[in-house]
Design an enzyme around this catalytic site. Sequence first.
Site, PDB file in Angstrom:
ATOM      1  N   GLN A   7      38.918  37.942  34.846  1.00 37.79           N
ATOM      2  CA  GLN A   7      38.970  37.366  36.187  1.00 37.79           C
ATOM      3  C   GLN A   7      39.951  36.200  36.214  1.00 37.79           C
ATOM      4  OE1 GLN A   7      35.179  36.522  37.976  1.00 37.79           O
ATOM      5  NE2 GLN A   7      36.138  35.958  39.901  1.00 37.79           N
ATOM      6  N   PHE A   8      41.210  36.514  36.544  1.00 36.89           N
ATOM      7  CA  PHE A   8      42.254  35.489  36.577  1.00 36.89           C
ATOM      8  C   PHE A   8      41.967  34.402  37.594  1.00 36.89           C
ATOM      9  CE2 PHE A   8      43.706  38.278  39.934  1.00 36.89           C
ATOM     10  CZ  PHE A   8      44.307  37.425  40.851  1.00 36.89           C
ATOM     11  N   THR A   9      41.159  34.696  38.609  1.00 35.93           N
ATOM     12  CA  THR A   9      40.894  33.707  39.661  1.00 35.93           C
ATOM     13  C   THR A   9      40.110  32.493  39.147  1.00 35.93           C
ATOM     14  OG1 THR A   9      38.901  34.856  40.412  1.00 35.93           O
ATOM     15  CG2 THR A   9      40.970  35.443  41.491  1.00 35.93           C
TER      16      THR A   9
END
Length: 158
Positions: free
Chosen positions: A79-81
Site C-alpha cells: 500500500q504505497f498510500t
Amino acid sequence: MKALIQRVMKSSVSVGGEVVSSIDQGLCVLIGISNTDTTKDMEYIVKKILNTKLFENNEGKRWAHSVVDKELEILCVSQFTLYHTLKGNKPDFHHAMPGEKSKEFYEDFLQMLRKSYKADKIKDGVFGAYMQVSIQNDGPVTIQVESPNNNAIKEVPS
C-alpha cells in the site's frame, strides 16, 4: 518502511471480483515502502510483524503471544498510500518508492518474511493491482510500526 498491523478474525484480497488470497485468524498487514528504505528497514519490519505480542495466551492473558507463538497466518498487502503527504487536501506520494523498484523490494520483503517464519503461513495480494481488501478486525487491534530510518519523513505543511 511502514507496517499497519491489524489483528483479524479473517481477511481476504480480491482483484476483479475474484478472491486471490485469504486467511482466517491472524494478521493483515498493510505495507508501505519509502524511497529511502533499505534491507535494514525490511529486517526491522519483519521482526516486528513476527514478534509483536498482539494475542492472548490460553489463560486469557492479553498481549502475551505473537503470531508466531500462535502459529497463525499473515496476509500482506502492498500500500504505497501509507507514504503520503497532504498538499492542502490532495495526497502526494513522492516519499513512496517508485513502482518497479518497490515491486522488487516488496517481493524481497515477502521472501524474508517467509524465510523467517513458515512460508505457507504468508499470503499476499497482487502488487500494483486495484484490490479490495476485506478485514474483520479483532478487538479492534491496529498497530502502526515504522522503521527507525524513516521517522524523519514528515508531512509538508499545507
